[in-house]
Each structure stands twice: as C-alpha cells, then as structure tokens.
Design an enzyme around this catalytic site. Structure first.
Site, PDB file in Angstrom:
ATOM      1  N   GLY A   1       1.552  -1.629   1.031  1.00 32.78           N
ATOM      2  CA  GLY A   1       2.987  -1.026   1.652  1.00 32.78           C
ATOM      3  C   GLY A   1       4.062  -0.895   0.694  1.00 32.78           C
ATOM      4  O   GLY A   1       4.999  -0.648   1.164  1.00 32.78           O
TER       5      GLY A   1
ATOM      6  N   ASP B   1       0.821  -5.862  -0.972  1.00 32.98           N
ATOM      7  CA  ASP B   1       0.764  -4.949  -1.923  1.00 32.98           C
ATOM      8  C   ASP B   1       0.483  -6.197  -3.355  1.00 32.98           C
ATOM      9  O   ASP B   1       0.501  -7.030  -3.245  1.00 32.98           O
ATOM     10  CB  ASP B   1       2.005  -4.404  -2.141  1.00 32.98           C
ATOM     11  CG  ASP B   1       1.876  -2.990  -3.092  1.00 32.98           C
ATOM     12  OD1 ASP B   1       1.120  -3.177  -3.981  1.00 32.98           O
ATOM     13  OD2 ASP B   1       1.844  -1.897  -2.469  1.00 32.98           O
TER      14      ASP B   1
ATOM     15  N   ASP C   1      -4.519  -8.753  -3.777  1.00 36.26           N
ATOM     16  CA  ASP C   1      -5.346  -7.663  -4.118  1.00 36.26           C
ATOM     17  C   ASP C   1      -6.184  -7.129  -2.989  1.00 36.26           C
ATOM     18  O   ASP C   1      -7.053  -8.023  -2.472  1.00 36.26           O
ATOM     19  CB  ASP C   1      -6.415  -7.906  -5.270  1.00 36.26           C
ATOM     20  CG  ASP C   1      -7.231  -6.910  -5.873  1.00 36.26           C
ATOM     21  OD1 ASP C   1      -7.354  -5.890  -5.346  1.00 36.26           O
ATOM     22  OD2 ASP C   1      -7.876  -7.074  -6.824  1.00 36.26           O
ATOM     23  N   MET C   2      -6.166  -5.986  -2.262  1.00 34.38           N
ATOM     24  CA  MET C   2      -7.112  -5.374  -1.445  1.00 34.38           C
ATOM     25  C   MET C   2      -8.432  -5.335  -1.554  1.00 34.38           C
ATOM     26  O   MET C   2      -9.256  -5.101  -0.700  1.00 34.38           O
ATOM     27  CB  MET C   2      -6.369  -4.146  -0.805  1.00 34.38           C
ATOM     28  CG  MET C   2      -6.470  -2.953  -1.939  1.00 34.38           C
ATOM     29  SD  MET C   2      -5.451  -1.596  -1.072  1.00 34.38           S
ATOM     30  CE  MET C   2      -5.691  -0.351  -2.817  1.00 34.38           C
TER      31      MET C   2
ATOM     32  N   HIS D   1      -6.425   7.657  -0.169  1.00 32.21           N
ATOM     33  CA  HIS D   1      -6.298   9.129  -0.691  1.00 32.21           C
ATOM     34  C   HIS D   1      -6.294   8.631  -2.274  1.00 32.21           C
ATOM     35  O   HIS D   1      -6.763   9.584  -3.138  1.00 32.21           O
ATOM     36  CB  HIS D   1      -5.446  10.279  -0.440  1.00 32.21           C
ATOM     37  CG  HIS D   1      -4.139   9.737  -0.915  1.00 32.21           C
ATOM     38  ND1 HIS D   1      -3.253  10.945  -0.600  1.00 32.21           N
ATOM     39  CD2 HIS D   1      -3.463   8.916  -1.312  1.00 32.21           C
ATOM     40  CE1 HIS D   1      -2.084  10.561  -1.127  1.00 32.21           C
ATOM     41  NE2 HIS D   1      -2.161   9.296  -1.666  1.00 32.21           N
TER      42      HIS D   1
HETATM   43  N1  LIG Z   1      -5.371  -3.421  -5.441  1.00 34.57           N
HETATM   44  C1  LIG Z   1      -4.516  -3.342  -4.730  1.00 34.57           C
HETATM   45  N2  LIG Z   1      -4.083  -4.352  -3.735  1.00 34.57           N
HETATM   46  C2  LIG Z   1      -3.071  -3.853  -3.032  1.00 34.57           C
HETATM   47  N3  LIG Z   1      -2.117  -2.933  -3.160  1.00 34.57           N
HETATM   48  C3  LIG Z   1      -2.722  -2.075  -4.348  1.00 34.57           C
HETATM   49  C4  LIG Z   1      -3.633  -2.139  -4.700  1.00 34.57           C
HETATM   50  N4  LIG Z   1      -3.582  -1.263  -5.846  1.00 34.57           N
HETATM   51  C5  LIG Z   1      -2.792  -0.349  -5.480  1.00 34.57           C
HETATM   52  N5  LIG Z   1      -1.774  -0.917  -4.436  1.00 34.57           N
HETATM   53  C6  LIG Z   1      -0.817  -0.352  -4.054  1.00 34.57           C
HETATM   54  O1  LIG Z   1      -1.136   0.787  -3.352  1.00 34.57           O
HETATM   55  C7  LIG Z   1       0.258   1.557  -3.318  1.00 34.57           C
HETATM   56  C8  LIG Z   1       0.122   3.052  -3.135  1.00 34.57           C
HETATM   57  S1  LIG Z   1       1.559   4.037  -2.974  1.00 34.57           S
HETATM   58  C9  LIG Z   1       1.591   3.765  -1.099  1.00 34.57           C
HETATM   59  C10 LIG Z   1       2.772   2.971  -0.839  1.00 34.57           C
HETATM   60  C11 LIG Z   1       3.085   3.115   0.484  1.00 34.57           C
HETATM   61  N6  LIG Z   1       2.167   2.880   1.723  1.00 34.57           N
HETATM   62  C12 LIG Z   1       3.699   4.229   1.123  1.00 34.57           C
HETATM   63  O2  LIG Z   1       3.225   5.145   1.415  1.00 34.57           O
HETATM   64  O3  LIG Z   1       4.976   4.240   0.949  1.00 34.57           O
HETATM   65  C13 LIG Z   1       1.183   1.031  -4.192  1.00 34.57           C
HETATM   66  O4  LIG Z   1       2.173   0.568  -3.790  1.00 34.57           O
HETATM   67  C14 LIG Z   1       0.288  -0.012  -5.105  1.00 34.57           C
HETATM   68  O5  LIG Z   1       1.107  -0.698  -5.692  1.00 34.57           O
END
Ligand SMILES: Nc1ncnc2c1ncn2[C@@H]1O[C@H](CSCC[C@H]([NH3+])C(=O)O)[C@@H](O)[C@H]1O
Length: 369
Positions: free
Chosen positions: A214, A236, A256-257, A274
């Site tokens: 998020g 996140d 960590d997802m 994506h």
């Molecule tokens: N392993 C992980 N666990 C949790 N979050 C992650 C992981 N790897 C990447 N991310 C997060 O995934 C997000 C992708 S960008 C999208 C952010 C948000 N959902 C929006 O649409 O505005 C970023 O905030 C990353 O920090």
C-alpha cells in the site's frame, strides 16, 4: 486552387509521388514521430518543474509569456525566448491554449490537460510524470535490447543499469524513494476515486481490509474516508511504512508479502502484481488466500487487463506501462485476461470478475470459492 487546411484536416498527402513512394514517406513520418516522442515527455517535465500551469492557475486567467516568466520561482533572469519555444510545442499538444490579446500579445491559458499537471492540487499527475522522467527510472530502458539478447537471468535492465533492483534502489536513494512514493501517492488519489465510484457495493460487506504493497497509505486513506466502518491495515516494506503519515482508521504494518500478509476480510492490491513474475505472483496470491476467510473473503486487484487490440481511451497507456515494467522489474508485466486466469487457477481462486472503471487499471475481484 490551393487547398485550405482547417485545424482538423487530415495531414497533407505528398505531392507528385507514386502510391508506393507515398507509402514509404508515410512510414518515414511515423518513425520520425516515434523517434521524437520523448521530446513531448521532457517538455512536459520542464513545464512542471517551472510550475507554468500553477502560475496561470493562480492568476485565474490566461497570461502572457512575460507574466509567466516573471512568476517562475528562483529565476532571476528567465530566458523568455526558450520559454516561448516550450510553450509553442505545448500549445501544439493542447497542454495550453493560446489566444491573442487586444494588443496582439499571445496569452496562454489552461486546458483540460494542463489541469492534470498542476502541482498545488491533489488530483494531479505531475509527481508521476516527474518520476517517469527521472534518470534512475528512465535509464534502464537503454538496457532492454541487451536483456532480450542475454535473458533476464543475467539481470533486468534496471539491475544492469544501476547494480540494484528497483525496490532496493528506493531503499538506497532518498530522492528516488521520495519521487517513487509521491508518484504512487498521486495515482493513489486518482485511481481510488474511480474504484470507489465504479465498485459501489464492493466494500460494503468488508469489516477489515489490508492494502498489500500500500506504499505510504494514500489509496487506503481514500477508501477509509468513503467507508469509515472499515478497519484498515496498510502493509508494505518496513522502510516504506517508516515514512508513512498517520491516518485515522489505518494501522501501518511493515513486512514482506512473500512471507505472509496480515489477516483481513479482504485484500486490496493496486499496481502490485504487475510488478512481479508469474512465480512471484503465485506466492503473493497464495499468501493472500491464506489471509482471508475461505467462504466470504476476496482479493480486490486493481491492475491492467491488457488488450493487444484494444482501442479504449487508456489502451495505449496500458501497453506503455508494459514497456516500463519490462525495463524496471524482473518479471513484471501487464497481463491479459488469459494471463490472469492462469494465476487464479494456480492459486485456488476458481471465480473472478473483471470490472471496468473510469481509470487506467480495472478491478479484478478473485474469490476463494
Ligand atoms: N516484499 C514486499 N512486501 C511488501 N510490499 C512490497 C514488497 N516489495 C515491494 N513492495 C511494495 O510494493 C509497492 C509497489 S508500488 C504500488 C504502491 C501502491 N499500491 C499504489 O498503487 O500506490 C511499493 O510500495 C513497494 O514498496
């Protein structure tokens, strides 16, 4: 008789050429256009950095070049001639309007497009445009052909370019982290509005919701504002939630997802899957399935449904996003409906709905039964 060209006339055909030569010339025109397409993007970037749209907006009326120039911040001796050339191309692209004043001076006004590059407003794409044009974000594109030749196993374009993966880089470079998060926050304001109005009853039955990936909580804050009964968790990476502002009704959780995601009635994931390969998405979706109730749970994915032949207003941008993902992520890609079906089949979601909304991505609901 000379042909009079109106603004809406089709492009002039070439004079005195055979059909074959004309075909070839039209092909040349197309390549010149795509070759130079980046210039529109960098011109827009400059206009945003100079806050031209904000200056015109602040005055509430069309302004002359000298009025715009006089109001550019930190510009003791602005180059009005350069600005004029920038504005000329921006007018041509309908980013600004141009009209003559009584004294014959050109006055530049806002259009429906320039309203989306204002910086002093919430509903803006300006931060996203600044992110997309930042060298850290842009330079990996120069490594695409190497990656096609050698395969991603030897490094994504992003890794080849910077020596780090994208989400490592956000942890390493403060400015990039800020631009990335601000870019996400701005779309996190725009897209949720379309989600909320296009997914009317979708949130009603949900008591608790986790936004997986998020960011700093922008999307969730909009959803919770529209549905204050929802107990929300913004999930996140720890270094991302560490910079998240507090919001009423939202708990920030770092983690960590790929390991696990917090439990809730439903999971919301915007622009996450994506970013990842099918193998990674399968891990994420399996963790999501474990975190929601088997009978009543659902995963609300906000992502593109790519249509190779699509001709809808956002279709082209969906394909452009696919190119950016190709440069940035190890397995990230935009997915067709068939690609989504595959992921759901592999992760125990036998039922799904695609709901089109007035936004770049669609809603894809996936149910465990
Ligand atoms: N392993 C992980 N666990 C949790 N979050 C992650 C992981 N790897 C990447 N991310 C997060 O995934 C997000 C992708 S960008 C999208 C952010 C948000 N959902 C929006 O649409 O505005 C970023 O905030 C990353 O920090």
């Amino acid at each position: 008789m000379e042909t009079v060209l109106s603004k809406h006339s089709p492009p002039l055909a070439f004079k005195g050429v055979s059909k074959e030569e004309e075909e070839s010339l039209l092909g040349q025109v197309e390549i010149w256009r795509y070759m130079c397409a980046f210039t529109d993007s960098v011109a827009l970037k400059s206009i945003i950095e100079l806050r031209v749209a904000d200056i015109i907006d602040r005055f509430g009326k069309p302004l002359s070049l000298s009025q715009i120039a006089a109001n550019i911040e930190d510009a003791p001796s602005p180059d009005v001639k350069l600005l004029e050339r920038l504005m000329r191309v921006m007018v041509r692209r309908k980013i600004f309007s141009a009209e003559k004043s009584e004294s014959g001076e050109t006055l530049y006004g806002l259009t429906r497009a320039s309203k989306w590059i204002l910086r002093d407003t919430k509903m803006t794409l300006a931060p996203m445009l600044l992110l997309e044009n930042h060298p850290i974000h842009l330079n990996p594109a120069h490594y695409i052909s190497d990656t096609v030749r050698e395969g991603k196993e030897n490094g994504t374009p992003f890794l080849r370019c910077h020596g780090h993966d994208q989400f490592e880089m956000t942890g390493l470079d403060e400015e990039y982290n800020r631009l990335f998060n601000e870019g996400m926050v701005c779309t996190a304001r725009i897209v949720p509005r379309a989600v909320i109005s296009g997914y009317k009853d979708g949130f009603n039955q949900i008591e608790s919701l986790v936004d997986v990936g998020g960011g700093i909580g922008g999307s969730l804050s909009e959803i919770v504002r529209a549905y204050p009964h929802i107990k929300a968790i913004n999930f996140d990476l720890p270094h991302v939630v560490a910079t998240a502002p507090p919001y009423d009704g939202i708990t920030h959780v770092g983690g960590d997802m790929f390991v696990s995601v917090p439990n809730a009635d439903a999971i919301y994931m915007k622009w996450i899957l994506h970013d990842w390969s099918d193998e990674h998405c399968i891990k994420i979706l399996k963790n999501c399935r474990e975190a929601i109730p088997e009978k009543t749970g659902k995963v609300i994915i906000v992502d593109h449904v790519l249509q190779p032949e699509g001709n809808e207003p956002f279709s082209d941008t969906g394909h452009a996003f696919d190119m950016m993902l190709l440069a940035h992520n190890s397995g990230g890609k935009e997915r067709t409906e068939e690609n989504w079906q595959y992921l759901f089949k592999e992760t125990g979601f036998p039922r799904y709905n695609i709901i089109k909304i007035n936004a770049l991505p669609s809603i894809i609901e996936a149910f465990p039964i």
